[in-house]
Scaffold this motif. Structure first.
Motif, PDB file in Angstrom:
ATOM      1  N   GLY A  10      42.227  76.990  57.202  1.00  0.00           N
ATOM      2  CA  GLY A  10      43.450  77.237  56.437  1.00  0.00           C
ATOM      3  C   GLY A  10      43.468  78.663  55.923  1.00  0.00           C
ATOM      4  O   GLY A  10      42.444  79.355  55.948  1.00  0.00           O
ATOM      5  N   SER A  18      44.036  78.131  50.091  1.00  0.00           N
ATOM      6  CA  SER A  18      44.483  76.774  50.435  1.00  0.00           C
ATOM      7  C   SER A  18      43.523  75.695  49.927  1.00  0.00           C
ATOM      8  O   SER A  18      43.681  74.520  50.249  1.00  0.00           O
ATOM      9  CB  SER A  18      44.672  76.646  51.951  1.00  0.00           C
ATOM     10  OG  SER A  18      43.461  76.926  52.621  1.00  0.00           O
ATOM     11  N   ARG A  70      46.071  72.438  53.107  1.00  0.00           N
ATOM     12  CA  ARG A  70      47.033  73.228  52.345  1.00  0.00           C
ATOM     13  C   ARG A  70      47.135  72.633  50.940  1.00  0.00           C
ATOM     14  O   ARG A  70      46.838  71.452  50.743  1.00  0.00           O
ATOM     15  CB  ARG A  70      48.437  73.197  52.981  1.00  0.00           C
ATOM     16  CG  ARG A  70      48.534  73.725  54.389  1.00  0.00           C
ATOM     17  CD  ARG A  70      48.354  75.237  54.461  1.00  0.00           C
ATOM     18  NE  ARG A  70      48.651  75.724  55.796  1.00  0.00           N
ATOM     19  CZ  ARG A  70      47.794  75.718  56.807  1.00  0.00           C
ATOM     20  NH1 ARG A  70      46.574  75.241  56.633  1.00  0.00           N
ATOM     21  NH2 ARG A  70      48.135  76.181  57.997  1.00  0.00           N
TER      22      ARG A  70
END
Length: 569
Positions: free
Chosen positions: A327, A331, A454
């Motif tokens: 990510g 995140s 996320r």
């Protein structure tokens, strides 16, 4: 006649908030170690502060009050000396004629009531009951916002002196810099920024210099918000104060510097990581707030789908292999790995990490800070770690082929390796490792799981409202109108509690790719991200967008937030 404690416990039992068995267990503990019964019930979390407050209010016939919802005028707060407010943990909330209403966590405190009546003999003191936490939070907020506002702090600053110093900008006088940074207004101003950041759950504080002004911004739930900025005239003193706190060189204004310091607020330690960057109008400062109190170390509370959580736990329980988190920056990858390490941190295993930088210092885990300037890189650190008889190794980030090669070989030789990689989704991590020069047969043999993560903002529960989703949003999500027909979607309207943003707090969404036997076979023959993705979807992997949409259907986040975070993934 029953004692006050007995009357309270009877009321709690009658309301179904306490069982007779729980009460007897606490009484037995009280007889062994002493202390007040009601305090022990709270300390053991058998009863919540809120429930205890309501029970006490009923027995004392004293009205309860919700402090966070109250606005107390400064003239009412000033009716009682600050020392007395802090000592007895009480808040004057209103004055009506000759009556002064006081919110207290302990209305039975005779000393407090006597002192109050002596201090204000012309007023009738009427106690109200609240929780101790509500009083502490209110006092922290009022002292920073009402009493210590920026205008109040800066009223004694002599601007003309600073303007004079500005003309001699190139001449650095260390004594003057230190002296100006130790002035009370500057110290109070920095303290105000820090307290406000922690109160607002900010992850970063940005102090940005421009030609004629400073800009102060807080990153809250991943989004930057402007705040009231200090004047440009105290820029040098402000920068010097933060450098002194971080043990940095206050005379060096041409090169970037990094440091950290620790403060204690509300009984807990908060670490701050400081980065100073020279710009054309002065030094820009970013302080990362590392508050262990906000670190979620419970995997069950991450909100993962039950199937994904089961696969996740199976991977971290494996004796050896590699697990990757992917990510973009910010995140929450490292925080998730810390939660995994907390779960694995038992006396029978040796855990070593190599990080840049060490975000949170954890008891029982050996953490190594990368220092490239002296040759301590991820690769060299990892190579040395493997000679320290580790069971579990965490590498902060796989940045190059050398680190990737050592990490993969460590996973194959009996170690559980955790690390992060910068890719947009989970299938892309496999292709990235091969691009780094790792042979496909080594990737297929070593990899246990890849998770893309996320952080998504949660709707504020206080201003949540149902909405009709626009057709263009449904189209962008790749759904048909029939697929959303049976679901209710929500948004936050915006209120004072969420600072009119409509959001409060964040949650993680994960794309969990388990490396099954079929996946290993696929990796050996074709490591294309698209091919790996198609197989993973057939095996039940939920994409980030699907995970986000499930949260929106559950009323936890908005459709707009799903689109903002997942984009075209």
């Amino acid at each position: 006649m029953k004692s006050f404690s007995e009357r309270i416990t009877d009321a709690l039992i009658a309301d179904g908030l306490l069982t007779q068995a729980q009460l007897q267990e606490t009484i037995d503990l009280q007889q062994k170690q002493g202390g007040r019964l009601l305090k022990l019930l709270l300390e053991r979390r058998t009863v919540t502060e809120q429930d205890m407050m309501i029970g006490m209010a009923r027995c004392l016939k004293t009205p309860p009050v919700t402090l966070p919802k109250m606005h107390v005028p400064s003239e009412v707060l000033d009716l009682i000396p600050k020392e007395m407010i802090q000592m007895y943990k009480m808040v004057p909330v209103a004055r009506v004629g000759k009556k002064l209403f006081i919110a207290m966590a302990d209305p039975l405190n005779v000393l407090a009531m006597d002192d109050l009546r002596r201090d204000r003999p012309n007023l009738e003191i009427i106690p109200l009951i609240t929780t101790e936490k509500a009083v502490t939070d209110f006092l922290n907020a009022s002292t920073t916002q009402v009493k210590e506002g920026i205008d109040e702090i800066l009223k004694d600053v002599d601007v003309s002196d600073v303007e004079l110093a500005k003309q001699q900008e190139e001449e650095i006088n260390l004594d003057k810099l230190v002296e100006s940074s130790e002035e009370a207004p500057v110290i109070k101003l920095v303290n105000l920024m820090l307290v406000q950041a922690i109160k607002d759950r900010a992850s970063d504080i940005h102090i940005e210099p421009f030609e004629k002004q400073l800009r102060l911004r807080y990153r809250i739930d991943g989004v930057l918000y402007d705040s009231t900025a200090p004047p440009k005239s105290i820029q040098s003193a402000l920068t010097s104060r933060i450098k002194i706190m971080s043990t940095l060189d206050i005379a060096e204004r041409r090169l970037p510097q990094d440091g950290r310091f620790r403060i204690r607020i509300g009984g807990r330690d908060v670490d701050l990581r400081v980065s100073v960057l020279p710009t054309v109008h002065g030094e820009k400062i970013v302080m990362r707030v590392l508050d262990k109190g906000t670190l979620n170390t419970n995997l069950d509370s991450f909100g993962m789908d039950p199937d994904d959580l089961a696969r996740f736990k199976m991977a971290i329980d494996a004796p050896h292999g590699m697990m990757l988190m992917t990510g973009p920056t910010g995140s929450g990858k490292t925080s998730t790995l810390y939660a995994v390490l907390t779960q694995l941190n038992t006396p029978d295993v040796n855990i070593i990490t190599v990080e840049d930088p060490v975000e949170y210092q954890m008891l029982g885990i050996n953490q190594v800070q990368v220092k490239p300037e002296i040759g301590l890189t991820f690769a060299s650190g990892l190579r040395s770690i493997l000679r320290q008889d580790p069971d579990i190794v965490m590498v902060g980030e796989i940045r190059d082929s050398e680190t990737a090669d050592i990490a993969v070989k460590a996973a194959l030789t009996g170690h559980l390796v955790l690390s992060t990689l910068h890719t947009n989704d989970a299938p892309g991590a496999i292709a990235r490792l091969v691009d780094m020069g790792i042979e496909p047969f080594l990737v297929s043999s070593s990899l246990l799981m890849v998770c893309a993560q996320r952080l998504m903002r949660k709707i504020c529960p206080h201003c949540k409202e149902a909405i009709q989703v626009p057709p263009d949003a449904i189209k962008r999500l790749g759904l048909s109108p029939n697929e959303v027909a049976g679901s209710t979607f929500y948004r936050g309207h915006g209120c004072s509690r969420c600072k009119e943003t409509g959001f409060m707090g964040r949650m993680a969404i994960l794309e969990v790719l388990s490396v099954t036997d079929a996946m290993r076979e696929q990796i050996l023959h074709n490591t294309s991200a698209q091919v790996v993705r198609e197989l993973a979807l057939k095996e039940g992997m939920k994409t980030l967008k699907t995970a986000g949409l499930n949260k929106a259907k559950a009323g936890l986040t908005s459709v707009d937030e799903v689109l903002r975070v997942t984009g075209n993934t």
